[in-house]
Scaffold this active site. Sequence first.
Site, mmCIF file in Angstrom:
data_model
loop_
_atom_site.group_PDB
_atom_site.id
_atom_site.type_symbol
_atom_site.label_atom_id
_atom_site.label_comp_id
_atom_site.label_asym_id
_atom_site.label_seq_id
_atom_site.Cartn_x
_atom_site.Cartn_y
_atom_site.Cartn_z
ATOM 1 N N HIS A 1 -6.562 -34.362 0.943
ATOM 2 C CA HIS A 1 -6.730 -34.494 2.394
ATOM 3 C C HIS A 1 -7.038 -35.968 2.672
ATOM 4 O O HIS A 1 -7.616 -36.662 1.823
ATOM 5 C CB HIS A 1 -7.923 -33.613 2.787
ATOM 6 N N ASP B 1 -14.019 -31.971 -3.928
ATOM 7 C CA ASP B 1 -13.930 -31.655 -2.509
ATOM 8 C C ASP B 1 -13.753 -30.135 -2.414
ATOM 9 O O ASP B 1 -12.674 -29.601 -2.693
ATOM 10 C CB ASP B 1 -12.725 -32.398 -1.911
ATOM 11 N N GLN C 1 -12.170 -26.353 0.974
ATOM 12 C CA GLN C 1 -11.376 -25.117 1.086
ATOM 13 C C GLN C 1 -11.828 -24.018 0.145
ATOM 14 O O GLN C 1 -11.481 -22.862 0.349
ATOM 15 C CB GLN C 1 -9.889 -25.411 0.848
ATOM 16 N N LYS D 1 -16.355 -24.417 7.776
ATOM 17 C CA LYS D 1 -15.264 -23.710 7.103
ATOM 18 C C LYS D 1 -15.784 -22.497 6.333
ATOM 19 O O LYS D 1 -15.046 -21.841 5.620
ATOM 20 C CB LYS D 1 -14.520 -24.660 6.165
ATOM 21 N N CYS E 1 -3.306 -33.279 7.725
ATOM 22 C CA CYS E 1 -4.087 -34.420 7.214
ATOM 23 C C CYS E 1 -3.741 -34.705 5.761
ATOM 24 O O CYS E 1 -4.624 -34.992 4.940
ATOM 25 C CB CYS E 1 -5.586 -34.173 7.338
HETATM 26 N N1 PLP Z 1 -11.007 -31.801 2.499
HETATM 27 C C1 PLP Z 1 -10.200 -30.749 2.663
HETATM 28 C C2 PLP Z 1 -9.482 -30.189 1.481
HETATM 29 C C3 PLP Z 1 -10.040 -30.195 3.936
HETATM 30 O O1 PLP Z 1 -9.225 -29.157 4.103
HETATM 31 C C4 PLP Z 1 -10.732 -30.763 5.022
HETATM 32 C C5 PLP Z 1 -10.546 -30.229 6.385
HETATM 33 O O2 PLP Z 1 -9.609 -29.546 6.693
HETATM 34 C C6 PLP Z 1 -11.587 -31.835 4.791
HETATM 35 C C7 PLP Z 1 -11.696 -32.337 3.513
HETATM 36 C C8 PLP Z 1 -12.376 -32.465 5.901
HETATM 37 O O3 PLP Z 1 -13.326 -31.582 6.369
HETATM 38 P P1 PLP Z 1 -14.175 -31.925 7.690
HETATM 39 O O4 PLP Z 1 -13.172 -32.211 8.753
HETATM 40 O O5 PLP Z 1 -14.959 -30.693 7.943
HETATM 41 O O6 PLP Z 1 -15.016 -33.103 7.384
#
Ligand code: PLP
Length: 412
Positions: free
Chosen positions: A115, A191, A194, A217, A355
């Site tokens: 992401h 990270d 998900q 999430k 993203c």
């Molecule tokens: N990393 C992953 C794999 C994501 O799917 C997302 C958001 O969709 C993020 C990071 C960023 O999360 P946040 O927008 O809650 O900071």
Amino acid sequence: MYEKDFPILKQKVNRKRLIYLDNAATSQKPSQVIQAMNDFYEKDNANVHRGLHELSMRSSFAYEKAHEIVGNFINASEEEIIFTKGTTESLNLLAYTLTKSLKKGDEIILTEMEHHSNIVPWTELAKEKGIKIKVIPLKDYQLDLKKFKLLLTKKTKIVSLTHISNVLGTINPIKEIIKISHKYKALVIIDAAQSISHMKIDVKELDCDFLAFSGHKMFGPTGIGVLYGKKKLLEKLPPFQFGGGMIKEVSFNKTTFNDLPWKFEAGTPNIAEAIGLVKAIEYINKIGLENIQAHNQELTNYAIERLSKIKDLKIIGPKDNQLGVISFYIKDIHPHDVSEFLNGEGIAIRSGNHCAMPLMNILKIQGTNRISLQIYNTTKDIDALIIALNKVKEIFNGWRRRNLQRKHIGSL
Ligand code: PLP
């Protein structure tokens, strides 16, 4: 069975039952989360760590306890839990503080499926310091571990990767990657944005150095996220932001910083959100993450099977190692058109690059449609989706046929 716990799902959208399949973007909130935040503002609201009055003591206690409860959820101690705004802020915190001690020529390894929030903080800071970014390539929508091993060198200082891809749904073999990376003394950041609401995560068992996730999430509120770090590593890191709460003593000549986790929590934190997150964890624990995972895996498999049968629909993902997230596109129909049509049917899905522009470029596609599942989704939702997707195809094929006929008549 669980949809009754989520008040938002009771509504109709475009006169149809709302079918929410955009959980990778954000999950819905059960009543107890909403109620707990409301209760906090109605009964206990005060700033934390500051006042000696009753309300401040109540909110301080609840906020501090939240660190302990989140710690228990991933098998960490309360000192190892830092509250942030979300995964993005957790990763930024790490990028800013960890790169401070890196030097020119050091290397950071990312993956092609990250992401933007696990790409841009690193690439921007790497540029400033002359740090090299290396990227693990994909093979059949999964990380190519053979190539990963070739990327590691003595200069590799950080390996930062997603647990589950927010585009492909791929579950990465993080335990193996952590073990291999540690042989090179590289720190590993996971990270878990998900995966946190789909799989049990035990940071001790994984032996990851850092882990980042977002409350919103995992049935919690927006505005609260978590950064886990091994205590000995967090102790060595410099603070990310400066201000109230993160200090022990301040003078104009010298400041000493607070103990963990407060050293990393400058300013008034998101207190109600931390309380909401605790309720979300209680909700998950009541159902059991194993049960959530089993339900979401079964539903993912069901959706893949049904989607695979639609002609001209291509699934972008490994299929047999995929959880919660399914991306696809339909030949000659723009993903935005598909999602707009589904909205008319009361079905919420995502379309676009999610993203993950580098991944889209590597796959040579502009974007995908993405469905993402949670405990309140059922096979009935997937069946409705399949009917709607077949309708989109019929309508677009009808238009195309009519346009061709018009062109043909025009040329006569
Ligand atoms: N990393 C992953 C794999 C994501 O799917 C997302 C958001 O969709 C993020 C990071 C960023 O999360 P946040 O927008 O809650 O900071």
